[in-house]
Design a protein around this motif. Structure first.
Motif, PDB file in Angstrom:
ATOM      1  N   GLU A  17       0.776  -1.236   0.000  1.00 40.00           N
ATOM      2  CA  GLU A  17       0.000   0.000   0.000  1.00 40.00           C
ATOM      3  C   GLU A  17       0.807   1.286   0.000  1.00 40.00           C
ATOM      4  N   ALA A  18       2.007   1.272   0.548  1.00 36.06           N
ATOM      5  CA  ALA A  18       2.789   2.513   0.637  1.00 36.06           C
ATOM      6  C   ALA A  18       3.261   2.919  -0.755  1.00 36.06           C
ATOM      7  N   ARG A  19       2.910   4.098  -1.179  1.00 37.00           N
ATOM      8  CA  ARG A  19       3.216   4.550  -2.533  1.00 37.00           C
ATOM      9  C   ARG A  19       4.434   5.466  -2.611  1.00 37.00           C
ATOM     10  N   THR A  20       4.699   6.239  -1.567  1.00 36.40           N
ATOM     11  CA  THR A  20       5.792   7.206  -1.598  1.00 36.40           C
ATOM     12  C   THR A  20       6.826   6.844  -0.540  1.00 36.40           C
ATOM     13  N   TRP A  21       8.033   6.551  -1.008  1.00 41.13           N
ATOM     14  CA  TRP A  21       9.138   6.144  -0.143  1.00 41.13           C
ATOM     15  C   TRP A  21      10.245   7.177  -0.248  1.00 41.13           C
ATOM     16  N   ALA A  22      10.621   7.785   0.859  1.00 41.34           N
ATOM     17  CA  ALA A  22      11.778   8.681   0.898  1.00 41.34           C
ATOM     18  C   ALA A  22      12.979   7.847   1.321  1.00 41.34           C
ATOM     19  N   ARG A  46       6.339   2.358  -7.258  1.00 39.66           N
ATOM     20  CA  ARG A  46       6.392   3.260  -6.118  1.00 39.66           C
ATOM     21  C   ARG A  46       7.141   4.532  -6.491  1.00 39.66           C
ATOM     22  N   ARG A  47       6.769   5.623  -5.860  1.00 39.09           N
ATOM     23  CA  ARG A  47       7.525   6.854  -6.028  1.00 39.09           C
ATOM     24  C   ARG A  47       8.670   6.830  -5.036  1.00 39.09           C
ATOM     25  N   VAL A  48       9.859   7.117  -5.507  1.00 36.68           N
ATOM     26  CA  VAL A  48      11.056   7.114  -4.675  1.00 36.68           C
ATOM     27  C   VAL A  48      11.595   8.534  -4.616  1.00 36.68           C
ATOM     28  N   ILE A  49      11.768   9.049  -3.406  1.00 38.31           N
ATOM     29  CA  ILE A  49      12.286  10.401  -3.212  1.00 38.31           C
ATOM     30  C   ILE A  49      13.689  10.291  -2.614  1.00 38.31           C
ATOM     31  N   PRO A  50      14.714  10.735  -3.354  1.00 42.20           N
ATOM     32  CA  PRO A  50      16.070  10.713  -2.806  1.00 42.20           C
ATOM     33  C   PRO A  50      16.257  11.804  -1.753  1.00 42.20           C
ATOM     34  N   VAL A  51      16.831  11.430  -0.609  1.00 42.05           N
ATOM     35  CA  VAL A  51      17.158  12.398   0.431  1.00 42.05           C
ATOM     36  C   VAL A  51      18.637  12.203   0.749  1.00 42.05           C
ATOM     37  N   LEU A  67      14.778  15.461   5.000  1.00 37.99           N
ATOM     38  CA  LEU A  67      13.363  15.080   4.983  1.00 37.99           C
ATOM     39  C   LEU A  67      12.461  16.297   5.133  1.00 37.99           C
ATOM     40  N   ALA A  68      12.889  17.270   5.916  1.00 38.16           N
ATOM     41  CA  ALA A  68      12.081  18.471   6.138  1.00 38.16           C
ATOM     42  C   ALA A  68      11.821  19.242   4.847  1.00 38.16           C
ATOM     43  N   GLU A  69      12.678  19.076   3.848  1.00 29.44           N
ATOM     44  CA  GLU A  69      12.521  19.791   2.578  1.00 29.44           C
ATOM     45  C   GLU A  69      11.588  19.080   1.602  1.00 29.44           C
ATOM     46  N   VAL A  70      11.253  17.834   1.858  1.00 27.28           N
ATOM     47  CA  VAL A  70      10.383  17.079   0.953  1.00 27.28           C
ATOM     48  C   VAL A  70       8.986  17.683   1.025  1.00 27.28           C
ATOM     49  N   PRO A  71       8.458  18.172  -0.124  1.00 27.84           N
ATOM     50  CA  PRO A  71       7.174  18.883  -0.093  1.00 27.84           C
ATOM     51  C   PRO A  71       5.949  17.969  -0.050  1.00 27.84           C
ATOM     52  N   ASP A  72       6.135  16.679  -0.281  1.00 29.83           N
ATOM     53  CA  ASP A  72       5.009  15.765  -0.385  1.00 29.83           C
ATOM     54  C   ASP A  72       4.893  14.872   0.843  1.00 29.83           C
ATOM     55  N   LYS A  73       3.722  14.295   1.029  1.00 24.86           N
ATOM     56  CA  LYS A  73       3.516  13.330   2.115  1.00 24.86           C
ATOM     57  C   LYS A  73       4.353  12.093   1.830  1.00 24.86           C
ATOM     58  N   VAL A  74       5.010  11.599   2.867  1.00 29.43           N
ATOM     59  CA  VAL A  74       5.867  10.424   2.744  1.00 29.43           C
ATOM     60  C   VAL A  74       5.214   9.269   3.502  1.00 29.43           C
ATOM     61  N   ASP A  75       4.997   8.173   2.794  1.00 32.84           N
ATOM     62  CA  ASP A  75       4.427   6.990   3.435  1.00 32.84           C
ATOM     63  C   ASP A  75       5.478   6.245   4.258  1.00 32.84           C
ATOM     64  N   VAL A  89      17.526  10.254  11.842  1.00 32.77           N
ATOM     65  CA  VAL A  89      16.628  10.139  10.687  1.00 32.77           C
ATOM     66  C   VAL A  89      15.222   9.765  11.154  1.00 32.77           C
ATOM     67  N   ILE A  90      15.125   8.859  12.108  1.00 31.94           N
ATOM     68  CA  ILE A  90      13.814   8.460  12.621  1.00 31.94           C
ATOM     69  C   ILE A  90      13.119   9.638  13.298  1.00 31.94           C
ATOM     70  N   ASP A  91      13.858  10.432  14.043  1.00 30.92           N
ATOM     71  CA  ASP A  91      13.260  11.623  14.654  1.00 30.92           C
ATOM     72  C   ASP A  91      12.753  12.595  13.589  1.00 30.92           C
ATOM     73  N   GLU A  92      13.487  12.724  12.493  1.00 24.96           N
ATOM     74  CA  GLU A  92      13.038  13.579  11.385  1.00 24.96           C
ATOM     75  C   GLU A  92      11.790  12.993  10.723  1.00 24.96           C
ATOM     76  N   ALA A  93      11.738  11.666  10.599  1.00 28.44           N
ATOM     77  CA  ALA A  93      10.558  11.012  10.022  1.00 28.44           C
ATOM     78  C   ALA A  93       9.323  11.266  10.889  1.00 28.44           C
ATOM     79  N   ILE A  94       9.510  11.205  12.194  1.00 27.25           N
ATOM     80  CA  ILE A  94       8.417  11.513  13.117  1.00 27.25           C
ATOM     81  C   ILE A  94       7.975  12.961  12.927  1.00 27.25           C
TER      82      ILE A  94
END
Length: 139
Positions: A17-22, A46-51, A67-75, A89-94
């Motif tokens: 189900e997850a479509r957007t992966w950073a 899947r959409r892959v966003i390089p960070v 991650l803070a610069e990614v403009p889209d919702k990240v699954d 990185v996990i704290d940024e994901a949160i």
């Protein structure tokens, strides 16, 4: 650690189900595991966003320095950094409201994984998305 961070239901749901992966740590280096795994997920629709601090375009997708610069919702935030950097990185994901974090083989930070669970994120740790995909024949 056991299977607490390798829940079959969570893995299956994220793969299906997850479509957007950073991908944190993804660069334009095809010799790196992150590149291989990102390419696999992209080939599966899947959409892959390089960070990456260099913010390179990778696999046809524009990169972001954080991650803070990614403009889209990240699954899912895939953490392709060494274990000692995973917690940050996990704290940024949160902080960005990601739905899940996925730490690949050998990347382990149980304290950070627990923080993610406490914040309501799904967590998969010490698992390879490609292997898990193959085991489930495409979820």
């Amino acid at each position: 650690m056991g299977n607490r961070f390798a829940d079959e239901t969570v893995i299956r749901r994220l793969l299906a189900e997850a479509r957007t992966w950073a991908f944190v740590g993804l660069s334009d280096n095809p010799a790196r595991t992150a590149y291989d795994q990102a390419g696999l997920l992209k080939s599966r629709g899947r959409r892959v966003i390089p960070v990456h601090p260099a913010a390179e375009t990778v696999l046809g997708e524009p990169g972001y320095a954080s991650l803070a610069e990614v403009p889209d919702k990240v699954d899912v935030v895939a953490v392709y950094r060494r274990s000692e950097h995973a917690g940050q990185v996990i704290d940024e994901a949160i902080a960005i409201g990601a739905g899940a974090v996925w730490l690949p083989l050998g990347v382990i930070d149980e304290a950070a994984a627990l923080r993610a669970l406490d914040a309501g994120l799904d967590v998969v740790m010490d698992r390879c998305p490609g292997v898990e995909w193959a085991l489930r024949r495409g979820a």
